[in-house]
Design a protein around this motif. Structure first.
Motif, PDB file in Angstrom:
ATOM      1  N   GLN A 168       0.829  -1.214   0.000  1.00 16.00           N
ATOM      2  CA  GLN A 168       0.000   0.000   0.000  1.00 16.00           C
ATOM      3  C   GLN A 168       0.860   1.260   0.000  1.00 16.00           C
ATOM      4  OE1 GLN A 168      -3.212   0.232  -0.571  1.00 16.00           O
ATOM      5  NE2 GLN A 168      -3.321  -2.001  -0.708  1.00 16.00           N
ATOM      6  N   PHE A 169       1.975   1.236   0.718  1.00 17.21           N
ATOM      7  CA  PHE A 169       2.926   2.352   0.724  1.00 17.21           C
ATOM      8  C   PHE A 169       3.464   2.585  -0.685  1.00 17.21           C
ATOM      9  CE2 PHE A 169       7.270   3.903   0.951  1.00 17.21           C
ATOM     10  CZ  PHE A 169       7.168   5.009   1.795  1.00 17.21           C
ATOM     11  N   PHE A 170       3.822   1.500  -1.378  1.00 14.49           N
ATOM     12  CA  PHE A 170       4.333   1.609  -2.747  1.00 14.49           C
ATOM     13  C   PHE A 170       3.269   2.155  -3.691  1.00 14.49           C
ATOM     14  CE2 PHE A 170       7.771  -1.941  -2.263  1.00 14.49           C
ATOM     15  CZ  PHE A 170       8.599  -1.052  -1.612  1.00 14.49           C
ATOM     16  N   ILE A 171       2.031   1.703  -3.534  1.00 14.41           N
ATOM     17  CA  ILE A 171       0.933   2.192  -4.381  1.00 14.41           C
ATOM     18  C   ILE A 171       0.713   3.681  -4.141  1.00 14.41           C
ATOM     19  CG2 ILE A 171      -1.568   2.068  -4.773  1.00 14.41           C
ATOM     20  CD1 ILE A 171      -1.320  -0.994  -4.270  1.00 14.41           C
ATOM     21  N   LYS A 172       0.625   4.065  -2.876  1.00 11.07           N
ATOM     22  CA  LYS A 172       0.380   5.468  -2.509  1.00 11.07           C
ATOM     23  C   LYS A 172       1.456   6.390  -3.077  1.00 11.07           C
ATOM     24  CE  LYS A 172       0.271   8.467   1.530  1.00 11.07           C
ATOM     25  NZ  LYS A 172       0.543   8.553   2.971  1.00 11.07           N
ATOM     26  N   ASN A 173       2.703   5.915  -3.089  1.00  8.74           N
ATOM     27  CA  ASN A 173       3.825   6.737  -3.545  1.00  8.74           C
ATOM     28  C   ASN A 173       4.204   6.489  -5.004  1.00  8.74           C
ATOM     29  OD1 ASN A 173       4.837   8.352  -1.111  1.00  8.74           O
ATOM     30  ND2 ASN A 173       4.514   6.305  -0.274  1.00  8.74           N
ATOM     31  N   LYS A 174       3.331   5.749  -5.723  1.00 11.57           N
ATOM     32  CA  LYS A 174       3.511   5.508  -7.161  1.00 11.57           C
ATOM     33  C   LYS A 174       4.914   4.988  -7.495  1.00 11.57           C
ATOM     34  CE  LYS A 174       0.022   8.802  -8.705  1.00 11.57           C
ATOM     35  NZ  LYS A 174      -0.637   9.273  -7.551  1.00 11.57           N
ATOM     36  N   VAL A 175       5.312   3.942  -6.776  1.00 13.59           N
ATOM     37  CA  VAL A 175       6.626   3.335  -7.002  1.00 13.59           C
ATOM     38  C   VAL A 175       6.617   2.641  -8.356  1.00 13.59           C
ATOM     39  CG1 VAL A 175       8.206   1.544  -6.196  1.00 13.59           C
ATOM     40  CG2 VAL A 175       7.142   3.113  -4.559  1.00 13.59           C
ATOM     41  N   LYS A 176       7.624   2.952  -9.157  1.00 10.10           N
ATOM     42  CA  LYS A 176       7.693   2.442 -10.522  1.00 10.10           C
ATOM     43  C   LYS A 176       8.777   1.371 -10.655  1.00 10.10           C
ATOM     44  CE  LYS A 176       8.180   4.009 -15.290  1.00 10.10           C
ATOM     45  NZ  LYS A 176       8.515   5.109 -16.175  1.00 10.10           N
ATOM     46  N   GLY A 177       8.390   0.240 -11.283  1.00  9.48           N
ATOM     47  CA  GLY A 177       9.355  -0.806 -11.573  1.00  9.48           C
ATOM     48  C   GLY A 177       8.959  -2.171 -11.055  1.00  9.48           C
ATOM     49  N   ILE A 178       7.902  -2.223 -10.219  1.00  8.95           N
ATOM     50  CA  ILE A 178       7.456  -3.516  -9.713  1.00  8.95           C
ATOM     51  C   ILE A 178       5.962  -3.690  -9.943  1.00  8.95           C
ATOM     52  CG2 ILE A 178       9.251  -3.841  -7.981  1.00  8.95           C
ATOM     53  CD1 ILE A 178       7.295  -2.835  -5.876  1.00  8.95           C
ATOM     54  N   ASP A 179       5.549  -4.954  -9.979  1.00  7.75           N
ATOM     55  CA  ASP A 179       4.146  -5.310 -10.145  1.00  7.75           C
ATOM     56  C   ASP A 179       3.529  -5.416  -8.757  1.00  7.75           C
ATOM     57  OD1 ASP A 179       1.680  -6.434 -10.612  1.00  7.75           O
ATOM     58  OD2 ASP A 179       2.431  -8.109 -11.795  1.00  7.75           O
ATOM     59  N   LEU A 180       2.529  -4.620  -8.482  1.00 12.17           N
ATOM     60  CA  LEU A 180       1.900  -4.604  -7.166  1.00 12.17           C
ATOM     61  C   LEU A 180       0.540  -5.287  -7.174  1.00 12.17           C
ATOM     62  CD1 LEU A 180       2.937  -0.982  -6.239  1.00 12.17           C
ATOM     63  CD2 LEU A 180       3.867  -3.100  -5.320  1.00 12.17           C
TER      64      LEU A 180
END
Length: 194
Positions: A168-180
């Motif tokens: 959820q942290f990665f989604i919220k911060n729009k982390v690019k490069g991984i499949d969530l």
């Protein structure tokens, strides 16, 4: 629910080569803190668009995974994450230019997360049946009581898993490069131990 750390829309030309002269790759598989006074080094030999490449937050190599300065900054105050992962200074070389501020991920947690009853595998060495496995189908456990952010799998050290809260942290911060999007209920096929 747990998730496999998986690549998403990551071109083959973006795979970095890890220079193991500063810290041997084997040390990253020990789940122990690494002492290093120098940044580790990742190199990309292929000519690529630096603007596009540097827009990613998580990078993959023939050694450890590493993250962008942006993601390192976002995670620098996350104590739960820092309890599970040591961030090691890293420098990358792309198109002959060096960039600093990157961080190699040294996973300190090892958790049991593969449902061995639902997974399909054979031992890599016939004489060592309890040793490393070659998985044909890997199913992650649905209910893990252990609190963690990011860890290596006890059953297959090459597999990295993340928690729902980190996802959820990665989604919220729009982390690019991984499949969530891949959940623990979807089997992973053709996965081998490192």
């Amino acid at each position: 629910m747990i998730y496999e750390l998986m690549i998403n829309n990551y071109p083959d030309s973006y795979w970095f080569q890890y220079d193991s002269t500063i810290v041997d790759l084997y040390e990253f598989l020990q789940c122990k803190k690494i002492q290093s006074n120098k940044p580790v080094v990742f190199k990309l030999e292929k000519k690529v668009s630096e603007k596009r490449l540097l827009s990613y937050d998580i990078y993959f190599s023939d050694g450890p995974e590493f993250i962008s300065p942006r993601l390192a900054n976002l995670l620098s105050n996350n104590q739960d994450f820092l309890h599970d992962v040591q961030l090691i200074d890293a420098t990358i070389t792309v198109n002959g230019c060096s960039y600093s501020g990157y961080k190699a991920l040294n996973f300190l947690r090892l958790i049991s997360c593969i449902d061995m009853n639902k997974s399909e595998y054979v031992p890599i060495l016939d004489d060592y049946p309890d040793g490393p496995k070659n998985f044909y189908k890997m199913v992650l456990k649905e209910n893990i009581n252990e609190q963690f952010c990011m860890a290596r799998s006890e059953e297959s050290i090459g597999l990295i898993v993340i928690s729902e809260s980190l996802r959820q942290f990665f989604i919220k911060n729009k982390v690019k490069g991984i499949d969530l999007s891949t959940s623990c209920n979807q089997p992973i096929y053709g996965y081998s131990e490192v």
